[in-house]
Scaffold this motif. Sequence first.
Motif, short mmCIF file in Angstrom:
data_model
loop_
_atom_site.label_atom_id
_atom_site.label_comp_id
_atom_site.label_asym_id
_atom_site.label_seq_id
_atom_site.Cartn_x
_atom_site.Cartn_y
_atom_site.Cartn_z
N GLU A 111 0.83 -1.21 0.00
CA GLU A 111 0.00 0.00 0.00
C GLU A 111 0.86 1.26 0.00
O GLU A 111 0.65 2.19 -0.80
CB GLU A 111 -0.91 -0.02 1.22
N ARG A 112 1.87 1.30 0.88
CA ARG A 112 2.73 2.49 0.97
C ARG A 112 3.55 2.65 -0.30
O ARG A 112 3.76 3.77 -0.79
CB ARG A 112 3.63 2.38 2.19
N ARG A 115 1.37 3.99 -3.23
CA ARG A 115 1.10 5.43 -3.06
C ARG A 115 2.32 6.26 -3.47
O ARG A 115 2.20 7.28 -4.17
CB ARG A 115 0.73 5.72 -1.61
N ALA A 148 -4.78 2.35 -1.69
CA ALA A 148 -3.90 3.32 -2.35
C ALA A 148 -4.69 4.39 -3.10
O ALA A 148 -4.09 5.30 -3.68
CB ALA A 148 -2.96 2.60 -3.31
N VAL A 178 -4.50 10.28 -4.64
CA VAL A 178 -3.59 9.47 -3.84
C VAL A 178 -3.61 9.96 -2.39
O VAL A 178 -3.34 11.13 -2.13
CB VAL A 178 -2.15 9.56 -4.39
N GLY A 185 -6.69 5.25 3.59
CA GLY A 185 -7.22 5.29 2.24
C GLY A 185 -8.72 5.07 2.23
O GLY A 185 -9.35 4.89 3.28
#
Length: 383
Positions: A111-112, A115, A148, A178, A185
């Motif tokens: 996820e990080r 992004r 995301a 984003v 999110g």
Amino acid sequence: MNGVEIVEDGLRLRPWQASDADAVHRACQDPDIRRWTRVPSPYRRRDAVGFLTDLAPAAWADGTGAPFAVCDEVGEELLGSCSLVSIDRVLRSGEVGYWTAPWARGRGVAERAVRALARWAFATLDLRRLLWQAELGNHASRLVALRAGFRIEGQLRLADPVTEGGDGWIGSLLPGEVPAPGAPGPAATGTLAARRAAVFGRDQPTLFATVGDHELRLRPLEVRDLGAVTTTCQDPETIRWTTVPVPYRHDDAEAYLGVTRRAWAAGTAANFVLADQDDCYVGVIDLRLSPTDPLLADVGFMVAPHARGRGYVAAGLAALSTWGFTTLGLARIEWRAMVGNTASRRAAEKAGFTVEGTLRAGLNHRGQRVDCWIAALLPQDVT
């Protein structure tokens, strides 16, 4: 296009290095990575070396991709892969792809990384849209995309003909969508989307109910049930009140098995066999999620001729509805049947459904619009 580094939210995304070969080889032995990505199988060390020394540098050199290794911000441990692929400078678009090494899961790495990659792609490459695609059933990837900021836009038929079935999901992300680093999110943990991704991303469960002094099981349909399904669907009463194919053949039952498995993978329905205390088929019962209202579902069922009148459907409906409310977060479950199908109506009422009226021309039955009864069950109705 030259390789760059992106540092954000505790991660460092950098170009791949030849020294990553051992870690890549080890990660790609993981069954989930082999199942959901296009890495070679079996994955050998020479595959890792070829990717690191040929494929990844070529994508950077010709500008068609931006493949990154994902590492800790302050260390060199490989955590995963996150890439832009199919970069189109004319359309100003690209597609994201990612995997997380088995030893790094549960930390929000993908996820990080997605992004950070998206923010860089919009700001530095001046892209106007990113795409995400995944094979139907890859709920882990779907959840990452949602967190995301991607909007899941639909399902693609034959998205990847190499895979069985070949169907897939597609989503898109635009500049400004984003989430900020560290911010939740659109599908943060605990939301309905996250909840259902967790449910449908696992194997279909077995539910239990009690009928008199006997146990009733609700389990996935199996190949051994197909003969009984065929017999049930050839019964005149089944034909009268349902829309099963006529004549019904064993091939139709095999097709139905495929439908149930694809529906679970897609997260659109849960189809169960009603099985008696000997785990033998006595019927089927389906919970189908509404494509337009995430809190709504409807039920359907049919019972083998020899098992009718024994209370199996009412018990199964109650168990399935309770699971739908508690596990899927539903707010309303509906039942519909043609006017005159009193056996189906009795079963629904015994399970707690409240008949709300008659819908004129409410069902399409073999090419004709017919009147139907409608009933509903709410969470507070379940005792």
